[in-house]
Write an enzyme that holds these catalytic residues in place. Structure first.
Site, PDB file in Angstrom:
ATOM      1  N   ASP A 313       0.857  -1.177   0.000  1.00 57.68           N
ATOM      2  CA  ASP A 313       0.000   0.000   0.000  1.00 57.68           C
ATOM      3  C   ASP A 313       0.899   1.235   0.000  1.00 57.68           C
ATOM      4  OD1 ASP A 313      -3.191   0.629   1.671  1.00 57.68           O
ATOM      5  OD2 ASP A 313      -2.117   1.739   0.121  1.00 57.68           O
ATOM      6  N   GLU A 504     -10.668   7.114   4.131  1.00 55.43           N
ATOM      7  CA  GLU A 504      -9.662   6.487   4.990  1.00 55.43           C
ATOM      8  C   GLU A 504      -9.711   7.021   6.418  1.00 55.43           C
ATOM      9  OE1 GLU A 504      -6.541   6.158   1.259  1.00 55.43           O
ATOM     10  OE2 GLU A 504      -5.916   5.423   3.216  1.00 55.43           O
TER      11      GLU A 504
HETATM   12  C1  GLC Z   1      -4.384   4.297  -0.172  1.00 54.28           C
HETATM   13  C2  GLC Z   1      -5.263   3.129   0.223  1.00 54.28           C
HETATM   14  C3  GLC Z   1      -5.343   2.048  -0.831  1.00 54.28           C
HETATM   15  C4  GLC Z   1      -5.165   2.638  -2.218  1.00 54.28           C
HETATM   16  C5  GLC Z   1      -3.751   3.196  -2.288  1.00 54.28           C
HETATM   17  C6  GLC Z   1      -3.484   3.881  -3.641  1.00 54.28           C
HETATM   18  O1  GLC Z   1      -3.700   4.777   0.944  1.00 54.28           O
HETATM   19  O2  GLC Z   1      -4.983   2.502   1.467  1.00 54.28           O
HETATM   20  O3  GLC Z   1      -6.623   1.412  -0.679  1.00 54.28           O
HETATM   21  O4  GLC Z   1      -5.345   1.649  -3.205  1.00 54.28           O
HETATM   22  O5  GLC Z   1      -3.473   4.115  -1.247  1.00 54.28           O
HETATM   23  O6  GLC Z   1      -4.273   5.006  -3.792  1.00 54.28           O
END
Ligand code: GLC
Length: 627
Positions: A313, A504
């Site tokens: 991530d 988030e």
């Molecule tokens: C974010 C998320 C993830 C996402 C990634 C790219 O922090 O946790 O779900 O796919 O970054 O945007």
């Protein structure tokens, strides 16, 4: 003729066997062979380049207006970068299909100019439609699809999303979320299909099938990414990472519960053919999952037999050993991370990985294994043969067919919590007073991950608001006043209350409120009407007290996306109400956690609760007694 037939039959059989193998997610032998052959020609630096996933702005460090001419696109070839992404809301200044295609093409051309000309994998969070791009259809967020509980619908949404993503030249989306949300105070609750592992498993696999339909090399075969492996929806309030209360926190449960609740949705998505999996920021018994070899390798590969690539991530690797990039990189790559979402410090990451390999902390065999997986996926989807797909798909983006699908999904997501005899559907002939700014706001009805990472209120993209759909349906009998202040009383009033967009950890909430100013609208409307219908545009259960005191009807439409028509279709009876709760509606925020609780324990409404127009529960699941 027979000979020709036999000659034809033999290659055909090989192709069919390869297709069968690749369709169920295991690498096709041809793709693996081509990847092996290419790997053998690569330097260590080029291998490390393939393990590098950077955000687009890492190589366009200047004003976007000149990003093609004046910026350092050549870094892509110079550092052999294997993958790029658009983070939430990160796209070209010309935010339409043509602008995105042009952007991806420029990046792709830069990658193809490298010594080996290995094409880029370009990834994006198309998590409820191709949601960064203006003019696309924004579908309901997963919690609404969980309320609909219709796997065929979700598969069709996956298909439509794949077409709209491929139209922009992109073949990879970071969806579905397979989180099994256990505490609705979590800001990512709406990204989950619900608190039931079986529902999450069914709908997650349906989305994978929809995204990855047809032959793996088809332009619209878009790679899915079941995420975030594993336990993201089970963290404990107060253990959050990066200062958040619960997001990126610690999953403090037994291995049995981790397997039964959070791991169980993955097999169906892997069997559906998923070739990439994203690791979770959260932690379990062995610390950050990004550095947990037991989960990322022993379980995901050893037990679930996953042969694709594991992507980290956003800066998730950095969190493994805080403050020590080399140790973090070494531990996470050894644990099983193949592709590292850096996402900006390209040189720092590549230097750290090279150093730990040269120090013998990461065996070069492990690098080869990761790169082989990455190259195999690229060969499987035909990226070497066609680095920029999607010619001729633009006219389907935001088209009537996809909008009708969005409206169908919005309608099927609607849950009726409270009503009385004859209160719904709305009468067509009477005056209808409508209040609440959320009634006429595409941004509020779409929620986070829409155009921008956090989303925002306002007319942010094309679509139909609830008021627009009501006016189209009921004509000039509709009177709309956001403040809810009306001169003349009427029999029926409708107030739309919105939680407001977030994403988030920024959406983690200890109090689950509706905005105060929205509740004032409710009080004003109550004075003017005999029958008050409240529609909630929320990403999760919220505190209902004031709403329950004043409303005659309570409708939950979740975050329906751009097609508000679907919500109105239910309100007017054009469609039946069929949705049921995919999560428990807690009696209060402080008793939100569901860990091992009975259905009505600490609850106002249990999972599976939802009324028909006649006020009878659809699934013989009644409301919980007053707490
Ligand atoms: C974010 C998320 C993830 C996402 C990634 C790219 O922090 O946790 O779900 O796919 O970054 O945007």
């Amino acid at each position: 003729m027979a000979l020709v037939g036999q000659r034809l039959a033999w290659p055909l059989l090989v192709v069919l066997a390869a297709m069968l193998l690749s369709a169920c997610g295991s690498p096709s032998s041809e793709a693996a062979e081509r990847a092996e052959e290419l790997l053998a020609r690569m330097t260590l630096e080029e291998k490390i380049g393939q393990m590098t996933l950077i955000e687009r702005t890492a190589v366009v460090g200047c004003d976007e207006a000149e990003w093609v001419a004046a910026c350092d696109l050549e870094k892509i070839a110079e550092f052999g970068v294997g993958a790029l992404l658009s983070g939430g809301g990160s796209g070209p200044s010309q935010n339409d299909v043509a602008g995105w295609r042009s952007m991806v093409e420029e990046f792709q051309d830069a990658a193809l100019s490298s010594r080996l000309g290995i094409p880029l994998l370009y990834g994006v969070d198309a998590v409820h439609g191709h949601n960064n791009v203006k003019g696309t259809v924004i579908f309901p967020h997963n919690i609404g699809l969980g309320a609909a509980g219709d796997a065929d619908l979700v598969e069709r949404i996956g298909r439509a999303t794949a077409v709209e993503v491929a139209a922009t030249g992109i073949r990879w989306t970071y969806a579905p979320v397979l989180a099994v949300v256990q505490d609705v105070r979590w800001g990512r609750t709406y990204e989950s299909f619900g608190e039931d592992p079986d529902l999450v498993s069914d709908l997650g696999a349906a989305l994978v099938r929809g995204l990855q339909a047809g032959d793996t090399t088809d332009d619209t075969y878009v790679l899915a990414t079941p995420k975030h492996f594993v336990g993201d929806g089970g963290t404990t309030w107060g253990t959050g990472g990066r200062g958040y209360p619960i997001d990126q926190g610690v999953t403090e449960i037994s291995e049995d519960e981790l397997r039964a609740v959070h791991l169980s949705p993955y097999p169906a998505s892997l069997a559906a053919g998923a070739r990439t999996v994203m690791a979770t920021y959260s932690s379990w018994d062995n610390g950050k999952v990004h550095g947990d070899r037991y989960l990322l390798t022993d379980v995901l590969r050893g037990e679930l037999d996953f042969a694709g690539l594991v992507v980290s991530d956003w800066a998730g690797v950095d969190q493994v050993v805080p403050g020590d990039l080399e140790a973090s990189v070494a531990q996470s790559v050894n644990a099983g991370i193949d592709l590292v979402m850096v996402p900006h410090d390209l040189v720092g990451f590549q230097t750290a990985l090279r150093d730990v390999v040269l120090q013998g902390l990461v065996p070069e065999e492990r690098i080869d294994e990761a790169v082989l997986r990455i190259l195999t996926v690229k060969y499987e989807i035909g990226l070497f043969d066609r680095p920029l797909p999607g010619v001729g798909l633009a006219e389907q983006v935001g088209g009537d067919e996809h909008r009708a699908l969005g409206a169908e999904a919005a309608a099927k997501s609607v849950v009726l919590l409270e009503t009385g005899p004859g209160l719904l559907p709305l009468p067509k002939s009477e005056r209808l007073l409508v209040g609440g700014r959320a009634a006429d706001d595409i941004g509020i009805q779409s929620g986070g991950w829409t155009i921008g990472w956090q989303g925002r209120p306002g007319d942010i993209t094309d679509g139909t608001t609830i008021v627009e759909a009501l006016e189209a349906e009921l004509g000039d009998g509709v009177e709309y006043e956001p403040s809810g202040s009306f001169e003349t009383p009427a029999k029926t009033g409708l107030v739309v209350l919105g939680e407001g967009p977030y994403a988030e950890g920024l959406g983690d909430s200890a109090t689950l409120p509706l905005p105060n100013n929205e509740l004032q609208v409710l009080e004003r409307m109550r004075e003017h009407v005999d029958r008050l219908v409240v529609v909630l545009l929320v990403g999760r259960p919220v505190v209902l007290d004031a709403v329950a005191d004043l409303a005659d009807v309570i409708v939950v439409a979740w975050l329906p996306g751009t097609e508000g028509q679907g919500v109105v279709d239910v309100l007017t009876g054009a469609r039946d109400v069929t949705g049921v709760l995919p999560v428990t509606w807690p009696a209060s925020p402080d008793v939100a956690p569901r860990f091992e609780k009975e259905a009505c324990e600490d609850a106002l409404y249990p999972v599976g609760y939802g009324l028909g127009f006649d006020g009878v529960p659809l699934e013989e699941v009644g409301p919980c007694g007053s707490p």
